[in-house]
Design an enzyme around this catalytic site. Sequence first.
Site, PDB file in Angstrom:
ATOM      1  CD  GLU A  67      48.510  42.719  38.243  1.00 38.86           C
ATOM      2  OE1 GLU A  67      48.288  42.076  39.405  1.00 38.86           O
ATOM      3  OE2 GLU A  67      47.429  42.372  37.202  1.00 38.86           O
ATOM      4  CD  GLU A  74      46.300  45.068  42.345  1.00 42.52           C
ATOM      5  OE1 GLU A  74      45.867  44.165  41.974  1.00 42.52           O
ATOM      6  OE2 GLU A  74      46.471  45.832  41.439  1.00 42.52           O
TER       7      GLU A  74
HETATM    8  C1  BG6 Z   1      45.062  42.315  39.743  1.00 38.76           C
HETATM    9  C2  BG6 Z   1      44.836  43.897  38.938  1.00 38.76           C
HETATM   10  O1  BG6 Z   1      45.550  41.665  38.576  1.00 38.76           O
HETATM   11  O2  BG6 Z   1      44.248  41.609  40.424  1.00 38.76           O
HETATM   12  C3  BG6 Z   1      43.350  44.463  39.575  1.00 38.76           C
HETATM   13  O3  BG6 Z   1      45.842  44.860  39.090  1.00 38.76           O
HETATM   14  C4  BG6 Z   1      42.521  43.395  39.746  1.00 38.76           C
HETATM   15  O4  BG6 Z   1      43.039  45.345  38.346  1.00 38.76           O
HETATM   16  C5  BG6 Z   1      43.300  42.485  40.800  1.00 38.76           C
HETATM   17  O5  BG6 Z   1      41.162  43.663  40.016  1.00 38.76           O
HETATM   18  C6  BG6 Z   1      42.084  41.408  41.289  1.00 38.76           C
HETATM   19  O6  BG6 Z   1      41.921  40.528  40.265  1.00 38.76           O
HETATM   20  P1  BG6 Z   1      40.306  40.313  39.827  1.00 38.76           P
HETATM   21  O7  BG6 Z   1      40.025  39.735  38.607  1.00 38.76           O
HETATM   22  O8  BG6 Z   1      39.848  39.510  41.176  1.00 38.76           O
HETATM   23  O9  BG6 Z   1      39.624  41.742  39.945  1.00 38.76           O
END
Ligand code: BG6
Length: 481
Positions: free
Chosen positions: A175, A379
């Site tokens: 990111e 993701e």
């Molecule tokens: C992304 C990141 O922003 O979202 C992860 O690359 C992160 O590291 C994921 O865990 C989900 O966000 P969160 O805050 O729910 O863990």
Amino acid sequence: MTLKEGFLWGGATAANQYEGGWNEGGKGPGVPDHIRGGTVSTPRTWDMEIDPNVYYPSHQAVDFYHHYKEDIALYGEMGFKCFRLSINWSRIYPTGMEEEANQEGLAFYHDVFAECRKYDIEPLVTISHYELPWGLSIKYNGWTGREVIGHFMRYAETLFTEYKGEVHYWLTFNEINNGTGAMGRILSLGMLGKDGRPMFGDPETPEEINDRFTALHHQFVASALAVKKGHEIDPANKIGMMTIGHPVYAYTCNPKDVIAMNEEMNMRLFYCADVQVRGHYPFFAKRYWEENNITVRMEEGDEEILKEGTVDFLSFSYYMSSAASADPEVTKVQGNMFSGVKNPYLKASEWGWQIDPEGLRILLNQLYGRYEVPLMIVENGLGAVDERSEDGKFHDTYRIDYLRSHIEAMKEAVRDGVDLMGYTMWGCTDLVSASTGEMKKRYGFIYVDRDNDGNGDFHRERKDSFYWYKKVIASNGEDLD
Ligand code: BG6
């Protein structure tokens, strides 16, 4: 069949949220090891000195360090083709500045990759996922210091050489576009400021904003150099960029809202992706710098480096979308790193993230139309509270519904003509939340016995989504029931 043969189905994790073992095997402290847990309404804060009486979520996380065989066997059982993980930089170079790599750290990941091979799982390695060694943060105010490029290159070269033939897919920075906003200060760029400062929400001084854009420039240069080096060491390496994929809609058809949307999309998404995929800063950068009094400290030769180090593919996280409006009074919503205007057509998760499967199709089309390089969703998932049912199991139908709708949207984009390499769902085993540091915000197919205060024995359990995803992979995305 909609998706191609060899589509990279799997799951994604990050060392600081998953691995634990923060001071074992010669590992030094990383920036996340100094960050306390929080909640959605209590921002995480960081400490200059680690307090032994405080619970820091990354220290043990969910203990992949001692459970990797069990976890990878479960991924094998689900039929994963790909497992995204990050290497913890301070496990390899404890302060970031050593000349020699820590052999015990290198050996740990050899073991992890060997375990993946047993199940024909292709590792996808993020070289830096919010894991700057603390030593570099302190010495250089994180990526503000140009010297960090050299330290990163020593680390990246070590990985490419050491894991040649074991790893073929790499991402340079997780990111990277987080650095375009204040949220990225400590997490992404390792930039400090006063002790105990909240991770999010503390206003920056004009000097800090200025430094942040230079720090981001240093990451661009480091990434480009790493792409070049990675190809030299093994021409079979596929090296990608990774960005927050957060599409923005105009709140209304008022042209002023459309301009607001364009500005947000430009600075949040295209600013970084243009540099890393096209090899140069976008046309709108100059005006943005001028109007915000930003002077990016570039050196001669940097432009050439950026041009020569473009990525092989573009990967992104996708959780939500938001809207943009010229009217400052409209309602705002929480978000994954970026917040925005509430969209009345969408529902939100318990953490206020607006759920928008069609936004994924829209984003895939936008990115492919602009860049024409292979894309990968690295993701996607739903952070939710999982309650054990009376029969003792976790019936996470809400998670299955979320994933199904996003996979359907992704298939539509492929039918539209988008070249998509794979899909790794975020947090395949429950892990610590990056934004809040909570454990109760769970994403996994696999439940981990661990709570927000650090209680629990780390044992793993399969949720209903585990069996569902196994069918999805076995049918290459055809069976989503
Ligand atoms: C992304 C990141 O922003 O979202 C992860 O690359 C992160 O590291 C994921 O865990 C989900 O966000 P969160 O805050 O729910 O863990």
